[in-house]
Design an enzyme around this catalytic site. Structure first.
Site, mmCIF file in Angstrom:
data_model
loop_
_atom_site.group_PDB
_atom_site.id
_atom_site.type_symbol
_atom_site.label_atom_id
_atom_site.label_comp_id
_atom_site.label_asym_id
_atom_site.label_seq_id
_atom_site.Cartn_x
_atom_site.Cartn_y
_atom_site.Cartn_z
ATOM 1 N N GLU A 90 0.827 -1.201 0.000
ATOM 2 C CA GLU A 90 0.000 0.000 0.000
ATOM 3 C C GLU A 90 0.865 1.256 0.000
ATOM 4 O O GLU A 90 1.931 1.280 0.600
ATOM 5 C CB GLU A 90 -0.891 0.019 1.247
ATOM 6 C CG GLU A 90 -1.873 -1.130 1.271
ATOM 7 C CD GLU A 90 -2.786 -1.124 2.487
ATOM 8 O OE1 GLU A 90 -3.951 -1.510 2.336
ATOM 9 O OE2 GLU A 90 -2.351 -0.735 3.586
ATOM 10 N N CYS A 103 3.314 8.718 0.643
ATOM 11 C CA CYS A 103 3.904 7.888 1.690
ATOM 12 C C CYS A 103 4.131 6.503 1.090
ATOM 13 O O CYS A 103 3.171 5.846 0.696
ATOM 14 C CB CYS A 103 2.927 7.839 2.869
ATOM 15 S SG CYS A 103 3.394 6.681 4.159
ATOM 16 N N CYS A 110 6.667 -6.204 8.085
ATOM 17 C CA CYS A 110 7.742 -5.562 8.855
ATOM 18 C C CYS A 110 8.092 -6.493 9.996
ATOM 19 O O CYS A 110 7.228 -7.182 10.527
ATOM 20 C CB CYS A 110 7.247 -4.212 9.398
ATOM 21 S SG CYS A 110 8.498 -3.298 10.327
ATOM 22 N N CYS A 114 6.424 -3.338 16.406
ATOM 23 C CA CYS A 114 5.840 -2.289 17.263
ATOM 24 C C CYS A 114 4.389 -2.670 17.583
ATOM 25 O O CYS A 114 3.620 -3.021 16.695
ATOM 26 C CB CYS A 114 5.899 -0.922 16.580
ATOM 27 S SG CYS A 114 7.580 -0.391 16.238
ATOM 28 N N CYS A 117 1.158 -1.103 15.712
ATOM 29 C CA CYS A 117 1.222 -0.906 14.261
ATOM 30 C C CYS A 117 0.700 -2.120 13.495
ATOM 31 O O CYS A 117 1.056 -3.259 13.800
ATOM 32 C CB CYS A 117 2.669 -0.611 13.874
ATOM 33 S SG CYS A 117 2.901 -0.355 12.116
ATOM 34 N N GLY A 157 6.891 -1.218 6.669
ATOM 35 C CA GLY A 157 8.298 -1.585 6.655
ATOM 36 C C GLY A 157 9.194 -0.596 7.354
ATOM 37 O O GLY A 157 8.810 0.527 7.668
ATOM 38 N N GLU A 158 10.407 -1.072 7.634
ATOM 39 C CA GLU A 158 11.428 -0.238 8.276
ATOM 40 C C GLU A 158 12.505 0.025 7.220
ATOM 41 O O GLU A 158 13.243 -0.886 6.848
ATOM 42 C CB GLU A 158 11.977 -0.994 9.498
ATOM 43 C CG GLU A 158 13.243 -0.433 10.099
ATOM 44 C CD GLU A 158 13.201 1.052 10.420
ATOM 45 O OE1 GLU A 158 12.237 1.533 11.024
ATOM 46 O OE2 GLU A 158 14.169 1.749 10.028
ATOM 47 N N SER A 189 11.614 7.758 7.965
ATOM 48 C CA SER A 189 11.274 7.527 9.368
ATOM 49 C C SER A 189 11.795 6.160 9.808
ATOM 50 O O SER A 189 11.641 5.173 9.101
ATOM 51 C CB SER A 189 9.750 7.600 9.519
ATOM 52 O OG SER A 189 9.365 7.258 10.824
ATOM 53 N N SER A 212 11.144 7.464 15.470
ATOM 54 C CA SER A 212 9.967 7.067 16.253
ATOM 55 C C SER A 212 10.414 6.784 17.678
ATOM 56 O O SER A 212 11.013 5.751 17.943
ATOM 57 C CB SER A 212 9.336 5.808 15.647
ATOM 58 O OG SER A 212 9.009 6.054 14.304
ATOM 59 N N LEU A 213 10.141 7.712 18.567
ATOM 60 C CA LEU A 213 10.629 7.560 19.948
ATOM 61 C C LEU A 213 9.528 6.961 20.831
ATOM 62 O O LEU A 213 9.713 5.921 21.441
ATOM 63 C CB LEU A 213 11.107 8.912 20.479
ATOM 64 C CG LEU A 213 11.818 8.881 21.825
ATOM 65 C CD1 LEU A 213 13.091 8.060 21.759
ATOM 66 C CD2 LEU A 213 12.154 10.305 22.302
ATOM 67 N N HIS A 214 8.400 7.627 20.904
ATOM 68 C CA HIS A 214 7.189 7.121 21.553
ATOM 69 C C HIS A 214 7.251 6.958 23.069
ATOM 70 O O HIS A 214 6.231 6.703 23.699
ATOM 71 C CB HIS A 214 6.706 5.813 20.916
ATOM 72 C CG HIS A 214 6.480 5.904 19.433
ATOM 73 N ND1 HIS A 214 6.051 7.043 18.801
ATOM 74 C CD2 HIS A 214 6.644 4.979 18.444
ATOM 75 C CE1 HIS A 214 5.955 6.817 17.490
ATOM 76 N NE2 HIS A 214 6.318 5.587 17.246
ATOM 77 N N ASN A 288 -3.556 5.861 16.023
ATOM 78 C CA ASN A 288 -4.674 5.474 15.160
ATOM 79 C C ASN A 288 -5.157 4.080 15.509
ATOM 80 O O ASN A 288 -4.372 3.220 15.914
ATOM 81 C CB ASN A 288 -4.234 5.506 13.689
ATOM 82 C CG ASN A 288 -3.988 6.923 13.226
ATOM 83 O OD1 ASN A 288 -4.877 7.771 13.294
ATOM 84 N ND2 ASN A 288 -2.767 7.210 12.788
ATOM 85 N N CYS A 331 -1.282 6.629 9.661
ATOM 86 C CA CYS A 331 -0.079 6.024 10.238
ATOM 87 C C CYS A 331 -0.403 4.733 10.962
ATOM 88 O O CYS A 331 -1.283 4.702 11.806
ATOM 89 C CB CYS A 331 0.537 6.948 11.284
ATOM 90 S SG CYS A 331 1.453 8.269 10.583
HETATM 91 N N1 SAH Z 1 9.341 1.879 10.343
HETATM 92 C C1 SAH Z 1 9.306 3.315 10.362
HETATM 93 C C2 SAH Z 1 8.127 3.882 9.607
HETATM 94 C C3 SAH Z 1 6.836 3.541 10.287
HETATM 95 S S1 SAH Z 1 5.368 4.465 10.079
HETATM 96 C C4 SAH Z 1 9.277 3.796 11.788
HETATM 97 O O1 SAH Z 1 9.088 2.987 12.692
HETATM 98 O O2 SAH Z 1 9.467 4.989 12.017
HETATM 99 C C5 SAH Z 1 5.579 6.075 10.611
HETATM 100 C C6 SAH Z 1 5.172 6.402 12.029
HETATM 101 O O3 SAH Z 1 3.861 5.964 12.408
HETATM 102 C C7 SAH Z 1 6.122 5.805 13.048
HETATM 103 O O4 SAH Z 1 6.467 6.787 13.964
HETATM 104 C C8 SAH Z 1 5.260 4.745 13.704
HETATM 105 O O5 SAH Z 1 5.731 4.397 14.974
HETATM 106 C C9 SAH Z 1 3.916 5.411 13.718
HETATM 107 N N2 SAH Z 1 2.774 4.509 13.936
HETATM 108 C C10 SAH Z 1 2.689 3.186 13.699
HETATM 109 N N3 SAH Z 1 1.477 2.713 14.030
HETATM 110 C C11 SAH Z 1 0.759 3.767 14.472
HETATM 111 C C12 SAH Z 1 -0.565 3.935 14.951
HETATM 112 N N4 SAH Z 1 -1.418 2.908 15.014
HETATM 113 N N5 SAH Z 1 -0.948 5.159 15.305
HETATM 114 C C13 SAH Z 1 -0.115 6.213 15.217
HETATM 115 N N6 SAH Z 1 1.150 6.120 14.786
HETATM 116 C C14 SAH Z 1 1.600 4.915 14.418
#
Ligand code: SAH
Length: 339
Positions: A90, A103, A110, A114, A117, A157-158, A189, A212-214, A288, A331
């Protein structure tokens, strides 16, 4: 047969030389492809003998559009592409006032795991080839009949787990004779693979890096992002600082806000402590919905309070408005299965 879309301009120049053709022919052929002329016969500045050689050596292989979803809310489009081996990927087109942004996915599935995701639910199926990443842009441009000016590597994917192909992809899209998307208009990212972030910095191409720190805490991060077991926060922030030193670019810190998990004031304060003095800005993403998961977003006022705490302490922060959530295009919602 070779796939022409897999060639950088340099590689095509070498091919020309090896086949007793002038190197400048590579530029001509390359320009045609990225002007969407895929039939060698229509490349009218190419001599017949070379057209025949090309015909006998190359194919221009494009995936099929399986489905286009369009958001009723904001016009975002999600395009589902069927690859040669039957896998589906996608990509998403977001329309902003300042231009179109796409995007792209870099892997089928992946393996980063996480917890919030959808792309990782079935693990990694395979890496995408450089041309399979490029095809996503070509297909979207074809669908909308317009040029795409901004690019984010934030789909499934990463990207740093498929680094070689991603690097080649970046060279091809940036080429002036190709898609000509400026590095400054590209954001990669990553979930934080520290050594690869440093390798990316060493390329010294001025793309934007998003991390992506979170969570500002290693223990919490490990609970939601398995990669944190391999690279502690100190390592990934050091890698960001190295990236900034090498490229002079401001790094984006992505922080998906999850109710009751990482949204407390204490976490905001710790984030401030960690990021103080670093050339960065924080992008808050209200989590999301992913139906297999039960993570919830904090309510709106709470989200903006979190942002205000950062801002008041001189950490620039914005709340990302998710686009395409009604078509599963926001996302973390991209997935491999066609539902
Ligand atoms: N593999 C990369 C790209 C991932 S998508 C990465 O990890 O950065 C881009 C962003 O969306 C990342 O920060 C990821 O952590 C975030 N993300 C993934 N699932 C999500 C969700 N359900 N809601 C909000 N952000 C999300």
């Amino acid at each position: 047969m070779l796939n022409l879309l897999d060639y950088t301009l340099d590689e095509l120049q070498n091919w020309m030389k090896e086949n007793n053709e002038s190197a400048f022919r590579a530029k001509q052929v390359f320009s045609w492809i990225y002007k969407k002329v895929y039939n060698f016969n229509d490349m009218n500045n190419i001599p017949k003998s070379l057209k025949e050689k090309l015909e006998n050596s190359f194919i221009i292989d494009m995936p099929k559009i399986e489905h286009v979803y369009e958001s009723a809310v904001d016009g975002t489009k999600k395009i589902l592409l069927a690859l040669k081996d039957g896998n589906l990927i996608e990509c998403v087109l977001m329309k902003y006032k300042h231009g179109n942004s796409i995007c792209v996915s870099t892997q089928v599935g992946c393996r980063m795991g996480c917890r919030f995701c959808a792309s990782t639910l079935e693990g990694l199926i395979r890496n995408l080839e450089p041309w399979e990443i490029i095809d996503q842009i070509l297909k979207i441009q074809e669908d909308i009949g317009k040029r795409v000016s901004n690019l984010v590597l934030m789909g499934s994917g990463e990207p740093l787990d498929n680094f070689e192909n991603t690097k080649k992809f970046l060279r091809i899209v940036n080429d002036k004779n190709g898609l000509n998307i400026g590095y400054r208009h590209i954001t990669l990212s990553t979930c934080g693979i520290a050594p690869k972030m440093r390798e990316l910095a060493d390329l010294e191409i001025p793309i934007n890096l998003a991390l992506s720190l979170h969570s500002p805490y290693d223990e919490k991060r490990k609970e939601i992002m398995p990669i944190a077991n391999a690279y502690p926060i100190k390592d990934i922030l050091d890698a960001c600082k190295y990236y900034i030193k090498k490229t002079n670019r401001r790094v984006t810190i992505e922080y998906s806000l999850i109710k009751g998990v990482n949204d407390s004031e204490k976490e905001a304060q710790e984030l401030i402590r960690l990021l103080k003095g670093m050339l960065c800005h924080v992008n808050l993403i209200p989590v999301n919905n992913v139906e297999e998961r039960d993570f919830k977003r904090p309510n709106k006022s709470h989200i903006y309070r979190f942002r205000d705490i950062l801002e008041k302490n001189n950490i620039p922060a914005t709340v990302r408005i998710s686009m395409g959530s009604d078509i599963g295009g926001a996302c973390g919602q991209l997935r491999r299965k066609h539902k």
